[in-house]
Design a protein around this motif. Sequence first.
Motif, PDB file in Angstrom:
ATOM      1  N   SER A 160     -53.429  17.331  23.361  1.00 47.09           N
ATOM      2  CA  SER A 160     -52.680  16.072  23.400  1.00 47.09           C
ATOM      3  C   SER A 160     -52.653  15.381  22.047  1.00 47.09           C
ATOM      4  CB  SER A 160     -53.297  15.125  24.435  1.00 47.09           C
ATOM      5  OG  SER A 160     -53.159  15.666  25.724  1.00 47.09           O
ATOM      6  N   CYS A 161     -52.797  16.153  20.978  1.00 47.00           N
ATOM      7  CA  CYS A 161     -52.824  15.550  19.634  1.00 47.00           C
ATOM      8  C   CYS A 161     -51.594  14.689  19.361  1.00 47.00           C
ATOM      9  CB  CYS A 161     -52.898  16.645  18.578  1.00 47.00           C
ATOM     10  SG  CYS A 161     -54.541  17.328  18.428  1.00 47.00           S
ATOM     11  N   HIS A 162     -50.470  15.051  19.962  1.00 44.76           N
ATOM     12  CA  HIS A 162     -49.234  14.307  19.700  1.00 44.76           C
ATOM     13  C   HIS A 162     -49.022  13.157  20.694  1.00 44.76           C
ATOM     14  CE1 HIS A 162     -47.228  18.065  17.651  1.00 44.76           C
ATOM     15  NE2 HIS A 162     -48.400  17.743  17.155  1.00 44.76           N
ATOM     16  N   ALA A 163     -49.918  13.008  21.649  1.00 49.66           N
ATOM     17  CA  ALA A 163     -49.516  12.155  22.775  1.00 49.66           C
ATOM     18  C   ALA A 163     -50.566  11.189  23.333  1.00 49.66           C
ATOM     19  CB  ALA A 163     -49.007  13.057  23.906  1.00 49.66           C
ATOM     20  N   PRO A 164     -51.418  10.600  22.500  1.00 51.20           N
ATOM     21  CA  PRO A 164     -52.290   9.573  23.093  1.00 51.20           C
ATOM     22  C   PRO A 164     -51.427   8.407  23.576  1.00 51.20           C
ATOM     23  CG  PRO A 164     -52.472   9.533  20.694  1.00 51.20           C
ATOM     24  CD  PRO A 164     -51.628  10.728  21.047  1.00 51.20           C
ATOM     25  N   GLY A 165     -51.572   8.018  24.814  1.00 51.70           N
ATOM     26  CA  GLY A 165     -50.740   6.937  25.364  1.00 51.70           C
ATOM     27  C   GLY A 165     -49.475   7.462  26.025  1.00 51.70           C
ATOM     28  N   GLY A 166     -49.193   8.746  25.895  1.00 52.87           N
ATOM     29  CA  GLY A 166     -48.041   9.346  26.578  1.00 52.87           C
ATOM     30  C   GLY A 166     -48.411   9.673  28.017  1.00 52.87           C
ATOM     31  N   TYR A 167     -47.414   9.877  28.848  1.00 51.31           N
ATOM     32  CA  TYR A 167     -47.690  10.209  30.242  1.00 51.31           C
ATOM     33  C   TYR A 167     -46.534  10.976  30.856  1.00 51.31           C
ATOM     34  CZ  TYR A 167     -44.694   6.159  31.346  1.00 51.31           C
ATOM     35  OH  TYR A 167     -43.646   5.286  31.426  1.00 51.31           O
ATOM     36  N   PHE A 168     -46.789  11.592  32.005  1.00 55.76           N
ATOM     37  CA  PHE A 168     -45.697  12.132  32.817  1.00 55.76           C
ATOM     38  C   PHE A 168     -45.793  11.460  34.176  1.00 55.76           C
ATOM     39  CE2 PHE A 168     -47.599  14.929  36.025  1.00 55.76           C
ATOM     40  CZ  PHE A 168     -48.892  15.077  35.542  1.00 55.76           C
ATOM     41  N   GLN A 305     -33.360  15.326  20.834  1.00 58.15           N
ATOM     42  CA  GLN A 305     -34.208  15.080  21.990  1.00 58.15           C
ATOM     43  C   GLN A 305     -33.446  14.076  22.837  1.00 58.15           C
ATOM     44  OE1 GLN A 305     -38.488  15.403  19.678  1.00 58.15           O
ATOM     45  NE2 GLN A 305     -37.764  13.450  20.312  1.00 58.15           N
ATOM     46  N   SER A 306     -32.388  14.573  23.466  1.00 59.28           N
ATOM     47  CA  SER A 306     -31.453  13.632  24.059  1.00 59.28           C
ATOM     48  C   SER A 306     -31.957  13.099  25.391  1.00 59.28           C
ATOM     49  CB  SER A 306     -30.107  14.315  24.261  1.00 59.28           C
ATOM     50  OG  SER A 306     -30.317  15.489  24.995  1.00 59.28           O
ATOM     51  N   GLY A 307     -31.496  11.909  25.709  1.00 59.83           N
ATOM     52  CA  GLY A 307     -31.905  11.282  26.958  1.00 59.83           C
ATOM     53  C   GLY A 307     -33.311  10.736  26.813  1.00 59.83           C
ATOM     54  N   VAL A 308     -33.507   9.497  27.187  1.00 53.78           N
ATOM     55  CA  VAL A 308     -34.830   8.884  27.066  1.00 53.78           C
ATOM     56  C   VAL A 308     -35.745   9.566  28.077  1.00 53.78           C
ATOM     57  CG1 VAL A 308     -36.163   6.764  27.335  1.00 53.78           C
ATOM     58  CG2 VAL A 308     -33.881   6.694  26.308  1.00 53.78           C
ATOM     59  N   VAL A 309     -36.853  10.091  27.586  1.00 51.13           N
ATOM     60  CA  VAL A 309     -37.816  10.748  28.460  1.00 51.13           C
ATOM     61  C   VAL A 309     -38.935   9.764  28.741  1.00 51.13           C
ATOM     62  CG1 VAL A 309     -39.426  12.674  28.680  1.00 51.13           C
ATOM     63  CG2 VAL A 309     -37.265  12.975  27.440  1.00 51.13           C
ATOM     64  N   GLU A 310     -39.151   9.461  30.014  1.00 51.17           N
ATOM     65  CA  GLU A 310     -40.188   8.488  30.350  1.00 51.17           C
ATOM     66  C   GLU A 310     -41.566   9.022  29.936  1.00 51.17           C
ATOM     67  OE1 GLU A 310     -40.344   6.989  34.391  1.00 51.17           O
ATOM     68  OE2 GLU A 310     -42.088   5.772  33.838  1.00 51.17           O
TER      69      GLU A 310
END
Length: 399
Positions: A160-168, A305-310
Motif C-alpha cells: 500500500s505504498c501508494h495508498a495510505p488513506g485510500g480505500y475500496f 485514469q478516467s472517471g473518478v474512482v472512489e
Amino acid sequence: MTRNPIPYGRQHITQDDIDAVVETLQADYLTQGPKIKEFEEAFASYVGSKYAVAVANGTAALHLCALALNVKPGDKVITSPITFAASANCVRYCGGEVHFVDIDPKTYLIDINEVRKLLESSPQGTFKGIIPVDFAGRSVDMEQFRGLAEAYDLWIIEDSCHAPGGYFVDKEGERQFCGNGSFADLSIFSFHPVKHIAAGEGGMITTNSEKLYRDAMMLRTHGITKDKNAFRNDLTMANGTEGNTDYPAWYMEMQDLGFNYRLTDFQSALGHEQLKRAPEGIKRRRQIARTYEECFKSKGFIKGQSGVVEGHAYHLYVIEVEDRLGLYNYLRSQKIFAQIHYIPCHLMPYYKAQGWKEGDLPNAETYYRKCISLPMYPTLTEEEQNFVIGQVVSYYEGT
Ligand SMILES: *Cc1c(COP(=O)(O)O)cnc(C)c1O
C-alpha cells in the motif's frame, strides 16, 4: 517569468514538521525512544489496523513481512509487474520465486481474473502467497483477494505504498481502508519523500494479527526480545547465578535472525506530523485528479485514469499517450519532470535472468509503451497544473 521546475511528486515540509524534528533532536532519544510508538499508534488508527510497526523504509517493511510469513527457498509468490521492484524483491531476499501476473488494462492493477486462472490451472499448494499492489493509489479489491487467498491457502502482503488513506468499497457498501488489516495478513507503506507521508526514509507494517505483529517487532531489532514471558533460557543462565526469582533488567534474548530495520525518533516525529496533514493532502490530490480529468476528457489523444474512482489516493496521475517519448522530452524542455511508472518488473535484466521475457505479460508491456505520470502533489498550484495541462495539449495539438 522564470518558473521553478515541476517534478512529478514532492514532499511538503511545514514549520510544524521542522519544530517536531527539532524538539526530538533536543530530547533524550534520537532512536528507540517514545516517538516511534506514538507514530505507530497514530498510523494504525489512521488506516484502521490493530497494530503497526515502524521500520527503516518500505523495502525493509516488505522484507520483514516475507520473513514473518516464513517465505523459504523455492516458495512461489504472485505479484504485479507494474510496481516498484521492491514488491517482488522481498520474495527473492528469502530465496522465493516471483510469479508475475498481468495487469488489468483499465485499472493498471494486477488482474484478479488472471490470478484466479493461474491458481485454477496449477496444482493446489503451488503458490504460497500473493502481493497485490495498490498501484498509483487505487486500492485493489481486497475482499476478492481474501476470497482467493482462502480458497488457495495463500497469505497476502498488500503493498500500500501508494495508498495510505485510500480505500475500496466492499460488498456491503462499507469503506475498507488500505492496510486496515481486515483482508491482508500484512500491509506495508513507505515514507519516501515522493509518497504521501515523508519521513526522509521510512516505512510501516500494519496487521491485525498479534503473532505477525510480534514477529515483525522482533525481526526489526535483530530478532531480539525483551519480553520475559517469551524467554527461553532459564533464570540461572540469565542471572549468571542460582537462586534468583526474576530475570535481571539487562536481560534480553536473540531468538531469531533479524535485522536492524528501525526507524529513528526524529523520523517518526516527522512522519507523525505529516500524518496529521495526510487527509488534507489526499483531498488536494483528488482535486488535482479531477482537474486533469476535466481537461483531458475531450482529448482523444489521451487515455487517462478516467472517471473518478472512489477511494483513490492518487499517489500518481497516469495518462496513456502515443509518442510518449516525444511528450516526455518536450515536457522536460519545459522543466516539467514527468516520470514513467513503471518499467515492467519482469523485463528488468535481473528477472529476465530468472526466465521472464518480452511478450509474457502483454497488458503490462502495452501499458509501459504509453504511460506517463504527470505532476501530482498537494502543493502543485493551480497555475502550475494549468501550465502542465497546456503543455501536454499543445504538444499534441500545436499552439
Ligand atoms: C516506494 C515503494 C516501495 C519501497 O519503499 P521504500 O521506502 O522506497 O523502500 C515499495 N513498493 C512500492 C509500490 C513503492 O512505491
